[in-house]
Every structure is written in structure tokens, then in C-alpha cells.
Design a protein around this motif. Structure first.
Motif, mmCIF file in Angstrom:
data_model
loop_
_atom_site.group_PDB
_atom_site.id
_atom_site.type_symbol
_atom_site.label_atom_id
_atom_site.label_comp_id
_atom_site.label_asym_id
_atom_site.label_seq_id
_atom_site.Cartn_x
_atom_site.Cartn_y
_atom_site.Cartn_z
ATOM 1 N N MET A 1 -4.616 -5.083 4.143
ATOM 2 C CA MET A 1 -3.501 -6.006 4.217
ATOM 3 C C MET A 1 -2.201 -5.296 4.612
ATOM 4 O O MET A 1 -1.409 -5.848 5.336
ATOM 5 C CB MET A 1 -3.361 -6.705 2.860
ATOM 6 N N ILE A 2 -2.037 -4.056 4.130
ATOM 7 C CA ILE A 2 -0.825 -3.320 4.462
ATOM 8 C C ILE A 2 -0.731 -3.077 5.959
ATOM 9 O O ILE A 2 0.349 -3.126 6.539
ATOM 10 C CB ILE A 2 -0.706 -1.993 3.666
ATOM 11 N N GLU A 3 -1.883 -2.835 6.600
ATOM 12 C CA GLU A 3 -1.883 -2.599 8.040
ATOM 13 C C GLU A 3 -1.339 -3.810 8.793
ATOM 14 O O GLU A 3 -0.534 -3.673 9.716
ATOM 15 C CB GLU A 3 -3.294 -2.259 8.547
ATOM 16 N N LEU A 4 -1.772 -4.985 8.398
ATOM 17 C CA LEU A 4 -1.304 -6.215 9.029
ATOM 18 C C LEU A 4 0.201 -6.381 8.858
ATOM 19 O O LEU A 4 0.908 -6.733 9.805
ATOM 20 C CB LEU A 4 -2.046 -7.426 8.446
ATOM 21 N N ASP A 66 -4.577 8.364 5.584
ATOM 22 C CA ASP A 66 -4.284 6.941 5.417
ATOM 23 C C ASP A 66 -2.804 6.651 5.621
ATOM 24 O O ASP A 66 -2.439 5.632 6.200
ATOM 25 C CB ASP A 66 -4.773 6.422 4.066
ATOM 26 N N VAL A 67 -1.938 7.553 5.201
ATOM 27 C CA VAL A 67 -0.495 7.385 5.413
ATOM 28 C C VAL A 67 -0.181 7.505 6.898
ATOM 29 O O VAL A 67 0.566 6.698 7.458
ATOM 30 C CB VAL A 67 0.312 8.415 4.596
ATOM 31 N N ALA A 68 -0.751 8.499 7.554
ATOM 32 C CA ALA A 68 -0.527 8.690 8.989
ATOM 33 C C ALA A 68 -1.060 7.502 9.776
ATOM 34 O O ALA A 68 -0.437 7.071 10.756
ATOM 35 C CB ALA A 68 -1.185 9.984 9.464
ATOM 36 N N SER A 69 -2.189 6.953 9.353
ATOM 37 C CA SER A 69 -2.766 5.801 10.034
ATOM 38 C C SER A 69 -1.846 4.587 9.961
ATOM 39 O O SER A 69 -1.634 3.891 10.958
ATOM 40 C CB SER A 69 -4.129 5.469 9.431
#
Length: 131
Positions: A1-4, A66-69
Motif C-alpha cells: 500500500m505504501i508503494e501506491l 525496501d527503503v530504496a525501492s
């Protein structure tokens, strides 16, 4: 969800920036060639090269993947994706061709492709200097 959420936020900022930059350029340069769209695509391609390279360098230096992504998604897909607009460049080329300005249509199509690819490569080189 954070990615969105980060893509949506970055995309909104990028689209607003494109609207402002394109408007300023159009106000200063009338005529047949779509300079506003061309400039935002070149600048955006350069920035994608820089930002992607710097983000990958963070991972190589030990930043959590995951942070870099999420950072990569926010800046490249979101911000730069919202800022650049190849669909508008394509539409502008079609409109130029339909109005009989075939040379401008060809210059816009081929010029956009050649210069944006070059800009992305230069951006990666610049990012590599600082990454």
C-alpha cells in the motif's frame, strides 16, 4: 500500500510541475514546435537517470532495499513519471503531421526519442559521479 501512496504523491507533484513548466515555455515560445513537452521530457529523462543511479548506489552502500525501492518508486515512477509525458509528445507529432507540418512532426518524434535517451544516459553518468 505504501508503494501506491508514494507513486500517487510523486505523480501528483510531477504532473503539477509539468503543468507549470510547460505553461511557462508555451507562453514564451509560440510557433509550431511543442517546446514545452520536449523540454519536460528531456529534463525528466535526465532526472530519472540521476535518481535511479543514486538510489541503486544507496543499496550498494548498505541502505535497506525496501527503503530504496520505495524511494525509487516515489522519485522515478511517481515524480518523474508524472512530470514526463510521451503520450502528449506523440499526440503533438500526430497533430503536426495532420496539419501538413511533416518536418516538425518528424523532428518532434525522432528528436524526442534521441534526446531523451541521451539525457537519461547523461543522468546516469552524473548520478554515477555522486553515487
Amino acid at each position: 500500500m505504501i508503494e501506491l501512496l508514494v507513486v500517487a504523491a510523486g505523480g501528483g507533484v510531477g504532473a503539477a510541475a509539468r503543468f507549470m513548466v510547460d505553461g511557462e515555455i508555451r507562453a514564451r515560445h509560440s510557433g509550431g514546435f511543442p517546446w514545452g513537452t520536449f523540454v519536460v521530457n528531456v529534463v525528466g529523462s535526465f532526472l530519472i537517470g540521476v535518481l535511479a543511479t543514486l538510489t541503486f548506489a544507496l543499496v550498494e552502500r548498505g541502505a535497506p532495499e525496501d527503503v530504496a525501492s520505495v524511494l525509487l518508486l516515489a522519485l522515478t515512477v511517481g515524480l518523474c513519471g508524472g512530470f514526463t509525458t510521451f503520450s502528449t509528445a506523440t499526440m503533438e507529432s500526430v497533430r503536426l503531421a495532420q496539419s501538413g507540418r511533416l518536418r516538425l512532426a518528424l523532428a518532434n518524434s525522432l528528436g524526442t526519442l534521441a534526446v531523451t535517451v541521451t539525457a537519461a544516459g547523461l543522468g546516469m553518468a552524473v548520478g554515477g559521479l555522486f553515487g
